[in-house]
Design a protein around this motif. Structure first.
Motif, PDB file in Angstrom:
ATOM      1  N   ARG A 164       4.286  -2.582   5.366  1.00 52.79           N
ATOM      2  CA  ARG A 164       4.194  -3.031   6.764  1.00 52.79           C
ATOM      3  C   ARG A 164       3.996  -1.875   7.729  1.00 52.79           C
ATOM      4  N   ASP A 224      -1.930  -4.311  11.218  1.00 46.30           N
ATOM      5  CA  ASP A 224      -1.691  -3.932   9.836  1.00 46.30           C
ATOM      6  C   ASP A 224      -1.803  -2.416   9.715  1.00 46.30           C
ATOM      7  N   ALA A 260       8.182  -3.046   0.770  1.00 48.89           N
ATOM      8  CA  ALA A 260       7.756  -3.927   1.865  1.00 48.89           C
ATOM      9  C   ALA A 260       7.729  -3.171   3.193  1.00 48.89           C
ATOM     10  N   LYS A 276       6.552  -9.727  -2.270  1.00 54.51           N
ATOM     11  CA  LYS A 276       5.887 -10.786  -1.505  1.00 54.51           C
ATOM     12  C   LYS A 276       6.890 -11.601  -0.689  1.00 54.51           C
ATOM     13  N   GLN A 333      -1.353  -7.181   3.662  1.00 55.17           N
ATOM     14  CA  GLN A 333      -0.492  -6.071   3.279  1.00 55.17           C
ATOM     15  C   GLN A 333      -0.204  -6.092   1.784  1.00 55.17           C
ATOM     16  N   LEU A 334      -0.108  -7.269   1.198  1.00 52.55           N
ATOM     17  CA  LEU A 334       0.184  -7.377  -0.229  1.00 52.55           C
ATOM     18  C   LEU A 334      -0.966  -6.870  -1.087  1.00 52.55           C
ATOM     19  N   GLY A 362       0.659 -10.618   6.267  1.00 53.78           N
ATOM     20  CA  GLY A 362       1.404 -10.356   5.040  1.00 53.78           C
ATOM     21  C   GLY A 362       0.520 -10.401   3.809  1.00 53.78           C
ATOM     22  N   SER A 363      -0.460 -11.305   3.796  1.00 51.59           N
ATOM     23  CA  SER A 363      -1.383 -11.378   2.666  1.00 51.59           C
ATOM     24  C   SER A 363      -2.236 -10.123   2.577  1.00 51.59           C
ATOM     25  N   LEU A 406       7.661  -9.870   2.719  1.00 49.98           N
ATOM     26  CA  LEU A 406       6.597  -9.680   3.704  1.00 49.98           C
ATOM     27  C   LEU A 406       6.456 -10.929   4.570  1.00 49.98           C
ATOM     28  N   GLN A 407       5.665 -10.802   5.633  1.00 46.09           N
ATOM     29  CA  GLN A 407       5.439 -11.934   6.523  1.00 46.09           C
ATOM     30  C   GLN A 407       4.670 -13.035   5.797  1.00 46.09           C
ATOM     31  N   LYS A 408       4.908 -14.262   6.198  1.00 45.37           N
ATOM     32  CA  LYS A 408       4.231 -15.409   5.586  1.00 45.37           C
ATOM     33  C   LYS A 408       3.034 -15.813   6.431  1.00 45.37           C
TER      34      LYS A 408
END
Length: 142
Positions: free
Chosen positions: A37, A49, A33, A106, A118-119, A115-116, A109-111
């Motif tokens: 990030r 990002d 993570a 997941k 980055q995933l 975050g999406s 990571l940020q919500k």
């Protein structure tokens, strides 16, 4: 002294390989993570990002400490009455260890949309082989 803000078009992304064999799943997920990030970079900017690509190999050999194999559940709900599905982590690690690792990363990571995004740069593999040799990934050693 001035603060540098990274622009999205000036980001250089690298590929890293993390080996999860014999390591706790949470420690591996936390490191992944941070790499996704970009927190381990000198020019980290929270609202941009700026992370790297991460490949996690040997997900099936990751260790869950304590009694998590018996006591932890992956739950999902269909939205209908009685639609709760539960899978014990012992069964999840036996059938889909890559998915269990993705869930762990997941959760760290940020919500939000950042975050999406980055995933999407996370790749997980069950064994020691991966299909991203063309990107020349570096093995993370720290």
């Amino acid at each position: 002294m001035s603060t540098t803000m990274v622009k999205p078009d000036s980001i250089e992304r690298k590929w890293y390989v993390l080996d999860a064999a014999g390591k706790p799943m949470g420690k591996t997920a936390a490191l992944a993570a941070d790499l996704l990030r970009g927190k381990l970079k000198v020019d980290y900017t929270p609202h941009v990002d700026c992370g790297d690509y991460v490949i996690i190999i040997n997900c099936e050999q990751a260790v869950l400490t304590g009694k998590k194999l018996e006591q932890k559940y992956y739950r999902r709900h269909s939205g209908w009455i009685g639609g709760l599905k539960e899978v014990q982590y012992k069964e999840l690690m036996a059938t889909k260890p890559e998915f269990a690792m993705e869930l762990a990363v997941k959760g760290m990571l940020q919500k939000n949309k950042l975050g999406s995004a980055q995933l999407t740069r996370l790749r997980t593999c069950r064994g020691a082989e991966h299909t991203h040799q063309a990107q020349k990934p570096e093995v993370w050693t720290r």
